[in-house]
Motif scaffolding. Structure first.
Motif, short mmCIF file in Angstrom:
data_model
loop_
_atom_site.label_atom_id
_atom_site.label_comp_id
_atom_site.label_asym_id
_atom_site.label_seq_id
_atom_site.Cartn_x
_atom_site.Cartn_y
_atom_site.Cartn_z
N SER A 1 -13.35 1.04 1.17
CA SER A 1 -12.98 0.26 -0.01
C SER A 1 -11.81 0.92 -0.75
O SER A 1 -11.55 2.11 -0.58
N PRO A 2 -11.09 0.16 -1.57
CA PRO A 2 -9.94 0.72 -2.30
C PRO A 2 -10.33 1.85 -3.24
O PRO A 2 -11.48 1.95 -3.68
N GLU B 1 -3.95 -0.48 -6.75
CA GLU B 1 -5.05 0.22 -6.10
C GLU B 1 -4.60 0.75 -4.74
O GLU B 1 -3.68 0.23 -4.11
N THR C 1 -7.83 1.26 4.16
CA THR C 1 -7.84 0.39 5.35
C THR C 1 -7.39 -1.01 4.92
O THR C 1 -8.22 -1.90 4.72
N PRO C 2 -6.07 -1.22 4.80
CA PRO C 2 -5.59 -2.53 4.36
C PRO C 2 -5.95 -3.66 5.31
O PRO C 2 -5.95 -4.83 4.91
N ARG D 1 -5.42 1.35 -0.85
CA ARG D 1 -6.28 0.77 0.18
C ARG D 1 -6.22 1.62 1.45
O ARG D 1 -5.25 1.53 2.21
N VAL E 1 0.85 -1.19 0.00
CA VAL E 1 0.00 0.00 0.00
C VAL E 1 0.88 1.24 0.00
O VAL E 1 1.78 1.37 0.83
#
Length: 254
Positions: free
Chosen positions: A225-226, A160, A164-165, A162, A68
């Protein structure tokens, strides 16, 4: 509930009172940007100066381990309810409770401190005062520990972003909030808040700078979401300010 179902204020309603009522009854509240700007005295010029601090963030090496591309800084404070005083505490590692972020169980993370210019920005202090007026609806603690995290998530055509990974999660605090600072060339980024039984309380995509999503972290779960670039030839960017409040320990000592 659909977008905005746990948020918004009627004309003439105090946004802080509306946030308190919603947090106490539903567990989450979506404050429209116009209400947030009015509450902290923001305008186009002051918001532009405030959002410029996100250009001073630095890469998050722990997020890079998850693939990320995220930039951030971090600060910790004490907030006293009696006089609204916000006092910085010594900069130290960031530690989350074991029952919150599954990606970093038992791991101390070290992030660069907030810049002096960020701390001196009037909109920062006014935002903290606003959250400090809302938090007591969830606990009558006289003093709160506050964590402040400015984030930037970046996405490209082949990677992408993220926000909130860790996926749907709690932060192990009492009050959690996410303030949209700006977003550019991004699609996705849908924020969702769920109740303790898995019931969806809010689903919304924060689009307008100043939109403010708050939640009672003790009884809700949240995730984003991503994001992806709308124009695949340019990067996408999503800037937010995450602020959490939890009652301080009796001796003052996430």
């Amino acid at each position: 509930m659909r977008e905005g179902a746990a948020g918004g204020t009627e004309a003439g309603t105090d946004p802080i009172d509306a946030a308190r009522r919603a947090l106490a009854s539903v567990g989450t509240f979506l404050m429209p940007a116009a209400d947030l700007w009015r509450s902290i005295g923001a305008d186009t010029d002051t918001w532009g100066r405030f959002s410029a601090h996100w250009e001073e963030l630095v890469p998050d090496p722990y997020a890079e381990e998850q693939g990320v591309h995220r930039l951030r800084r971090y600060g910790q404070f004490r907030y006293r309810v009696a006089d609204g005083a916000l006092e910085p505490t010594a900069h130290r590692e960031f530690v989350q409770p074991d029952d919150s972020n599954v990606l970093y169980l038992g791991r101390d993370r070290h992030f660069e401190p907030l810049t002096a210019a960020f701390l001196e920005d009037p909109l920062f202090e006014r935002t903290m005062q606003l959250v400090g007026r809302i938090a007591p609806v969830l606990d009558e603690a006289p003093e709160w520990t506050v964590w402040v995290h400015p984030f930037r998530v970046v996405a490209s055509a082949d990677n992408e972003g993220r926000p909130t990974p860790e996926g749907l999660h709690r932060d192990g605090v009492t009050l959690v909030s996410s303030l949209l600072i700006s977003v550019d060339n991004a699609v996705g980024g849908e924020s969702s808040v769920f109740g303790p039984e898995g019931d969806r309380l809010v689903t919304t995509t924060l689009r307008e700078p100043g939109t403010f999503l708050l939640g009672d972290d003790r009884c809700t779960w949240h995730g984003v979401s991503p994001i992806r670039p709308a124009d695949r030839g340019k990067p996408a960017r999503r800037d937010v300010l995450v602020v959490t409040f939890t009652p301080s320990a009796p001796c003052g000592g996430t």
